[in-house]
Design a protein around this motif. Structure first.
Motif, PDB file in Angstrom:
ATOM      1  N   VAL A  34       0.870  -0.785   0.038  1.00 14.41           N
ATOM      2  CA  VAL A  34       0.440  -0.240  -0.265  1.00 14.41           C
ATOM      3  C   VAL A  34       1.076   1.497  -0.497  1.00 14.41           C
ATOM      4  O   VAL A  34       0.731   2.606  -0.066  1.00 14.41           O
ATOM      5  CB  VAL A  34      -1.020   0.058   0.742  1.00 14.41           C
TER       6      VAL A  34
ATOM      7  N   CYS B  23       5.433   1.208   4.023  1.00 16.69           N
ATOM      8  CA  CYS B  23       4.854   0.269   4.967  1.00 16.69           C
ATOM      9  C   CYS B  23       5.591  -0.878   5.325  1.00 16.69           C
ATOM     10  O   CYS B  23       5.398  -2.337   6.236  1.00 16.69           O
ATOM     11  CB  CYS B  23       2.747  -0.765   4.481  1.00 16.69           C
TER      12      CYS B  23
ATOM     13  N   CYS C  73       2.592   0.457  -5.873  1.00 16.88           N
ATOM     14  CA  CYS C  73       1.672  -0.028  -5.534  1.00 16.88           C
ATOM     15  C   CYS C  73      -0.111  -0.551  -5.742  1.00 16.88           C
ATOM     16  O   CYS C  73      -0.284  -0.996  -5.209  1.00 16.88           O
ATOM     17  CB  CYS C  73       1.130   1.442  -4.056  1.00 16.88           C
TER      18      CYS C  73
ATOM     19  N   TYR D 273       0.616  -4.092   4.181  1.00 15.83           N
ATOM     20  CA  TYR D 273       0.271  -2.891   4.704  1.00 15.83           C
ATOM     21  C   TYR D 273       0.135  -1.940   5.889  1.00 15.83           C
ATOM     22  O   TYR D 273       0.899  -2.776   6.342  1.00 15.83           O
ATOM     23  CB  TYR D 273      -1.483  -3.392   4.315  1.00 15.83           C
TER      24      TYR D 273
ATOM     25  N   PRO E  19      -3.922   2.821   8.553  1.00 20.48           N
ATOM     26  CA  PRO E  19      -4.207   3.693   7.669  1.00 20.48           C
ATOM     27  C   PRO E  19      -3.274   4.794   7.751  1.00 20.48           C
ATOM     28  O   PRO E  19      -3.167   5.825   6.693  1.00 20.48           O
ATOM     29  CB  PRO E  19      -5.437   4.221   7.590  1.00 20.48           C
TER      30      PRO E  19
ATOM     31  N   VAL F  93       0.226   6.083   7.287  1.00 23.61           N
ATOM     32  CA  VAL F  93       0.213   5.726   5.810  1.00 23.61           C
ATOM     33  C   VAL F  93      -0.192   6.649   5.140  1.00 23.61           C
ATOM     34  O   VAL F  93       0.813   7.714   4.556  1.00 23.61           O
ATOM     35  CB  VAL F  93      -0.402   4.796   4.408  1.00 23.61           C
TER      36      VAL F  93
ATOM     37  N   HIS G  73       2.521  10.135   3.565  1.00 29.81           N
ATOM     38  CA  HIS G  73       2.210  11.029   1.946  1.00 29.81           C
ATOM     39  C   HIS G  73       1.710  12.363   2.299  1.00 29.81           C
ATOM     40  O   HIS G  73       1.613  13.230   1.591  1.00 29.81           O
ATOM     41  CB  HIS G  73       0.682  10.166   2.150  1.00 29.81           C
TER      42      HIS G  73
ATOM     43  N   LEU H  10      -5.706   4.713  -1.089  1.00 25.37           N
ATOM     44  CA  LEU H  10      -5.472   3.365  -0.091  1.00 25.37           C
ATOM     45  C   LEU H  10      -6.614   2.752   0.243  1.00 25.37           C
ATOM     46  O   LEU H  10      -6.063   2.254  -0.134  1.00 25.37           O
ATOM     47  CB  LEU H  10      -5.138   4.163   1.251  1.00 25.37           C
TER      48      LEU H  10
ATOM     49  N   TYR I 215      -9.203  -1.891   6.445  1.00 19.88           N
ATOM     50  CA  TYR I 215      -7.534  -1.665   6.792  1.00 19.88           C
ATOM     51  C   TYR I 215      -8.248  -3.841   8.112  1.00 19.88           C
ATOM     52  O   TYR I 215      -7.354  -4.920   8.701  1.00 19.88           O
ATOM     53  CB  TYR I 215      -7.087  -1.073   8.223  1.00 19.88           C
TER      54      TYR I 215
END
Length: 340
Positions: free
Chosen positions: A100, A103, A171, A193, A196, A199, A203, A241, A326
């Motif tokens: 993802v 990760c 990804c 993964y 969330p 991640v 970004h 995502l 998730y």
């Protein structure tokens, strides 16, 4: 920058250096396919290659190794697609790594790349360019054959000591898993993964191309239908995502993906993955890999964990919407007995 041209434009910069004219029968050993493109007038597909000599792919990403070449060492050529099948002594891939992003997948590929018996290709650009051509209407059987030949060309043995070959994809390529499994139906696939919020925060600090609208071919990254405010990059990252979690789940449920949570790294490599792939490092290699596990995979500096996420960043609400997807992956992983 259009949806089909974002990364394609970046790939053009890899064709810099001394240009060599290709001739039929030209030995392509030590050359690696970088990208493919279709001639707008003839419709013919050509492949751009770079000569890497003896340089191993040990950098965090495929393109980084290309960029590390000194300018006076860079040679490239363009060939018809038939040249892809001219390279012999190639290894079939032992594993595909999907993920993802942000990760731990780069750490995993870097640890494997530290082993001289392993060829590791981390997000090779040729794969993305061939997938774009596939989505732009290339003959399905022909594009599948090109994809297989290109990946095999990436797995060429050069020192004679290589015994294993691993590919880590971008990804968004989880959306192309069916096609990649058709090309290599027997290759085990991993999916890495992470929670969330971590991640999304990564970004927000530095966005990957998939988190910027218009950089990817839309067929490569189908997104949930949801209206966003203009310029809402965090909201867009949430949609991306969500699409990655949702794409992985049915494959994981069908037993086509081994799920690896960020929290399991790097220990799962030593306890599970190396034996699973039949890789037996020497004592010295084990020690070097353990030491490498404490270094930032992308930057090579000491890694002390990510900075805490501030509530002011406004990501908590987006992450909460992603939490069920998730947790669904977590439930599948734990049900399969894949550890805490």
């Amino acid at each position: 920058m259009t949806a089909t041209y974002g990364l394609a434009q970046q790939e053009q910069y890899l064709a810099r250096g001394e240009a060599l004219a290709w001739q039929a029968g030209m030995a392509m050993r030590h050359w690696f396919p970088v990208y493919a493109e279709r001639d707008a007038q003839t419709g013919d597909i050509s492949v751009c290659w770079r000569d890497l000599g003896q340089r191993r792919f040990t950098d965090a990403f495929f393109v980084n190794t290309l960029k590390c070449q000194q300018p006076d060492e860079r040679r490239y050529c363009r060939t018809p697609t038939s040249a892809l099948a001219s390279i012999d002594d190639c290894l079939a891939p032992d594993a595909f790594i999907f993920h993802v992003s942000r990760c731990g997948s780069t750490l995993l590929s870097q640890l494997l790349a530290s082993l001289p018996q392993c060829i590791v290709m981390s997000e090779p650009s040729i794969v993305d360019s061939l997938l774009r051509l596939h989505h732009d209407g290339a003959d399905p059987a022909a594009s599948l054959a090109l994809l297989r030949q290109a990946i095999l060309a990436l797995g060429q043995r050069r020192s004679g000591d290589e015994t294993h070959f691993v590919v880590k994809f971008d990804c968004w390529h989880i959306h192309s898993l069916d096609l990649l499994r058709q090309a290599f139906p027997g290759t085990p696939c991993l999916f890495v993964y992470r929670e969330p919020l971590a991640v999304l925060a990564s970004h927000q600090r530095q966005r990957g191309p998939q988190m910027v609208p218009g950089m990817l071919h839309p067929a490569q990254l189908p997104l949930p239908a949801r209206r966003l405010a203009h310029g809402d990059l965090d909201g867009y990252a949430g949609l991306v995502l969500a699409s990655l979690f949702d794409a992985a789940r049915p494959h994981a449920a069908a037993g086509q993906l081994k799920l690896v949570n960020y929290s399991q790294l790097p220990d799962i490599l030593f306890s599970d993955l190396l034996p699973r792939f039949g890789i037996a490092p020497t004592a010295a290699q084990w020690q070097a890999m353990r030491a490498r596990g404490g270094v930032h995979a992308k930057y090579g500096t000491a890694y002390h964990g990510d900075a805490p996420v501030s509530a002011a960043h406004g990501l908590a609400a987006i992450a909460a919407q992603l939490q069920p997807a998730y947790q669904a992956l977590e439930a599948l992983r734990l049900h399969a007995g894949q550890g805490q």
